[in-house]
Each structure stands twice: as structure tokens, then as C-alpha cells.
Design a protein around this motif. Sequence first.
Motif, PDB file in Angstrom:
ATOM      1  N   GLY A   1       0.581  -0.776  -0.300  1.00  0.00           N
ATOM      2  CA  GLY A   1       0.325  -0.209   0.058  1.00  0.00           C
ATOM      3  C   GLY A   1       1.252   1.113  -0.173  1.00  0.00           C
ATOM      4  O   GLY A   1       1.876   1.666   0.405  1.00  0.00           O
ATOM      5  N   VAL A   2       0.475   2.206   0.081  1.00  0.00           N
ATOM      6  CA  VAL A   2       1.158   3.836  -0.201  1.00  0.00           C
ATOM      7  C   VAL A   2       1.421   4.388   0.812  1.00  0.00           C
ATOM      8  O   VAL A   2       1.138   3.881   1.290  1.00  0.00           O
ATOM      9  N   GLU A   3       3.243   4.351   0.941  1.00  0.00           N
ATOM     10  CA  GLU A   3       3.652   4.522   2.666  1.00  0.00           C
ATOM     11  C   GLU A   3       4.619   5.435   2.024  1.00  0.00           C
ATOM     12  O   GLU A   3       5.487   5.423   1.028  1.00  0.00           O
ATOM     13  N   ASP A   4       4.485   6.764   3.049  1.00  0.00           N
ATOM     14  CA  ASP A   4       5.703   7.343   3.379  1.00  0.00           C
ATOM     15  C   ASP A   4       7.009   6.966   3.855  1.00  0.00           C
ATOM     16  O   ASP A   4       7.559   6.330   5.118  1.00  0.00           O
ATOM     17  N   VAL A   5       7.806   7.490   3.363  1.00  0.00           N
ATOM     18  CA  VAL A   5       9.526   6.502   3.657  1.00  0.00           C
ATOM     19  C   VAL A   5      10.679   8.102   3.908  1.00  0.00           C
ATOM     20  O   VAL A   5      10.832   8.136   3.204  1.00  0.00           O
TER      21      VAL A   5
ATOM     22  N   PHE B   1      20.175  14.345  18.076  1.00  0.00           N
ATOM     23  CA  PHE B   1      22.119  13.490  18.318  1.00  0.00           C
ATOM     24  C   PHE B   1      23.307  13.572  17.418  1.00  0.00           C
ATOM     25  O   PHE B   1      24.103  13.317  16.833  1.00  0.00           O
ATOM     26  N   GLY B   2      21.968  13.595  15.851  1.00  0.00           N
ATOM     27  CA  GLY B   2      22.708  13.574  14.798  1.00  0.00           C
ATOM     28  C   GLY B   2      23.317  12.092  14.889  1.00  0.00           C
ATOM     29  O   GLY B   2      23.360  11.849  13.372  1.00  0.00           O
ATOM     30  N   ARG B   3      22.138  11.210  15.107  1.00  0.00           N
ATOM     31  CA  ARG B   3      21.888   9.776  15.144  1.00  0.00           C
ATOM     32  C   ARG B   3      21.332   9.263  13.723  1.00  0.00           C
ATOM     33  O   ARG B   3      19.829  10.361  13.587  1.00  0.00           O
ATOM     34  N   THR B   4      21.284   8.145  12.446  1.00  0.00           N
ATOM     35  CA  THR B   4      20.009   8.154  11.665  1.00  0.00           C
ATOM     36  C   THR B   4      19.349   7.499  11.672  1.00  0.00           C
ATOM     37  O   THR B   4      19.512   6.033  12.516  1.00  0.00           O
ATOM     38  N   TRP B   5      17.806   7.940  11.867  1.00  0.00           N
ATOM     39  CA  TRP B   5      16.914   6.699  11.684  1.00  0.00           C
ATOM     40  C   TRP B   5      16.067   6.807  10.381  1.00  0.00           C
ATOM     41  O   TRP B   5      15.954   7.622   9.498  1.00  0.00           O
ATOM     42  N   TYR B   6      14.982   5.556  10.263  1.00  0.00           N
ATOM     43  CA  TYR B   6      14.499   5.893   8.693  1.00  0.00           C
ATOM     44  C   TYR B   6      12.844   5.520   9.876  1.00  0.00           C
ATOM     45  O   TYR B   6      12.627   5.066  10.648  1.00  0.00           O
ATOM     46  N   ALA B   7      12.051   6.777   9.360  1.00  0.00           N
ATOM     47  CA  ALA B   7      10.936   6.758   9.600  1.00  0.00           C
ATOM     48  C   ALA B   7       9.760   6.583   8.558  1.00  0.00           C
ATOM     49  O   ALA B   7       9.335   6.703   7.443  1.00  0.00           O
ATOM     50  N   PHE B   8       9.134   4.883   8.834  1.00  0.00           N
ATOM     51  CA  PHE B   8       7.411   4.869   7.818  1.00  0.00           C
ATOM     52  C   PHE B   8       6.659   5.482   8.166  1.00  0.00           C
ATOM     53  O   PHE B   8       6.140   4.836   9.384  1.00  0.00           O
TER      54      PHE B   8
ATOM     55  N   GLY C   1      -1.824   6.207  10.258  1.00  0.00           N
ATOM     56  CA  GLY C   1      -2.406   7.088  10.858  1.00  0.00           C
ATOM     57  C   GLY C   1      -1.097   6.894  11.134  1.00  0.00           C
ATOM     58  O   GLY C   1      -0.952   7.832  12.557  1.00  0.00           O
ATOM     59  N   ARG C   2      -0.333   6.365  11.162  1.00  0.00           N
ATOM     60  CA  ARG C   2       0.964   6.248  12.158  1.00  0.00           C
ATOM     61  C   ARG C   2       2.655   6.211  11.653  1.00  0.00           C
ATOM     62  O   ARG C   2       2.638   5.862   9.943  1.00  0.00           O
ATOM     63  N   ALA C   3       3.158   6.126  12.093  1.00  0.00           N
ATOM     64  CA  ALA C   3       4.781   6.021  11.564  1.00  0.00           C
ATOM     65  C   ALA C   3       5.477   5.316  12.381  1.00  0.00           C
ATOM     66  O   ALA C   3       4.989   4.643  13.891  1.00  0.00           O
ATOM     67  N   PHE C   4       6.124   3.933  11.854  1.00  0.00           N
ATOM     68  CA  PHE C   4       7.111   3.320  12.280  1.00  0.00           C
ATOM     69  C   PHE C   4       8.924   4.035  12.062  1.00  0.00           C
ATOM     70  O   PHE C   4       9.037   4.358  11.006  1.00  0.00           O
ATOM     71  N   THR C   5       9.591   3.550  13.118  1.00  0.00           N
ATOM     72  CA  THR C   5      10.962   3.882  13.399  1.00  0.00           C
ATOM     73  C   THR C   5      12.225   2.842  13.135  1.00  0.00           C
ATOM     74  O   THR C   5      11.312   2.446  14.199  1.00  0.00           O
ATOM     75  N   LEU C   6      12.708   3.133  12.635  1.00  0.00           N
ATOM     76  CA  LEU C   6      14.528   2.197  13.465  1.00  0.00           C
ATOM     77  C   LEU C   6      15.086   3.052  12.076  1.00  0.00           C
ATOM     78  O   LEU C   6      15.463   3.732  11.613  1.00  0.00           O
ATOM     79  N   PRO C   7      16.381   2.461  13.711  1.00  0.00           N
ATOM     80  CA  PRO C   7      17.731   3.133  13.455  1.00  0.00           C
ATOM     81  C   PRO C   7      18.076   2.385  12.236  1.00  0.00           C
ATOM     82  O   PRO C   7      18.278   1.499  11.983  1.00  0.00           O
TER      83      PRO C   7
END
Length: 170
Positions: A63-67, A74-81, A87-93
Amino acid sequence: MTKRRALWMLVPIAVAVIGIGVLTYFWNLLSPYWAAEEKAAAYVLDHTPLDRLKSYSVFTAAGVEDVFQGQDGFGRTWYAFYVPSMGRAFTLPSSAVLSDAAVKRLAAARGLVVQSISLGYVASNPSAPTWAKSGTAVYEVMGRSQGHLTFLYFDATTGRLLWQYSLVRS
């Protein structure tokens, strides 16, 4: 004032007015198309560790999802889906996610000539496969295998092949 001088004064003004009118028309025509992306970005910035966004893509396998990829304070990089249907977001370092190059090697080892790789998230819902009941970040790898268009889906953190799909002619 001569006719020539009046003409030289009116032409730039007319060009400017027409230019502003054309820009306004295209702005009004195209601005609604970015409303969903703006909403997704605002949600991600308000509800995840991300403070700054670095990249954006769309994932369509589940399904359509924004990444989004970005950094926290603190300068750490993450992915947010962001999944609009939930109506939710999921994150992953990002340190937990395999690189594109590693996934490309995994796909090539399975005989796939890679054409594209995209990262996304399969959210937990009643129709999700059994392996995705808790939600899973996945890589969708599209390419050719034995002359057929093939899609491979790898767990983005472990590299395990989750499923594959080949389009064959009938």
C-alpha cells in the motif's frame, strides 16, 4: 513621451504580469499534490525521534507509504515509515538496516539482475502475512530472473528472504 518609449515601458510590465499569472496558475494546479507528503512529513517530525529530514521516497508494495530518512537531535540517523491508512509512523535506526549494496548482493546471489531497490515497512494488520504480524521493515528488489520480471522481498534488518513473486507470460 514618444510611442516607442511608452512601448518599451509597457512590454516589460506586461511580461511580468503574464509571468506572475502563469506561475500562480501552476502553483495552484500543483500544490494539492504535495498536501499528502507535507502531512506525512509533519507527522513524522512531530511523532518520531527525527528532527531533520534528509530524504523521502514512496513505498508501494504494502500500500502507499511514505519513507523518510533523517536525524534526531543527537545526529543519529533513523528511518521513519508513515502509513497513511493507519495514520501511524514506525521508526528504525539506520544502523539496524542493511545497506542497499548488501541487499543487492543478496538478490544477485539468487540470480536476479537488479533494476531497483526500495525500502519500506509492512505494518501489522489482519491481512498481513504471518511473518509480518509484529511489523517488518523490508527491501523490495525488482529485477529480471530467467527472463521474467521478479520481485524479491528481504527483511531489512536480517537479510532473510521473506517472499518472492515472478511475472510470467501466459
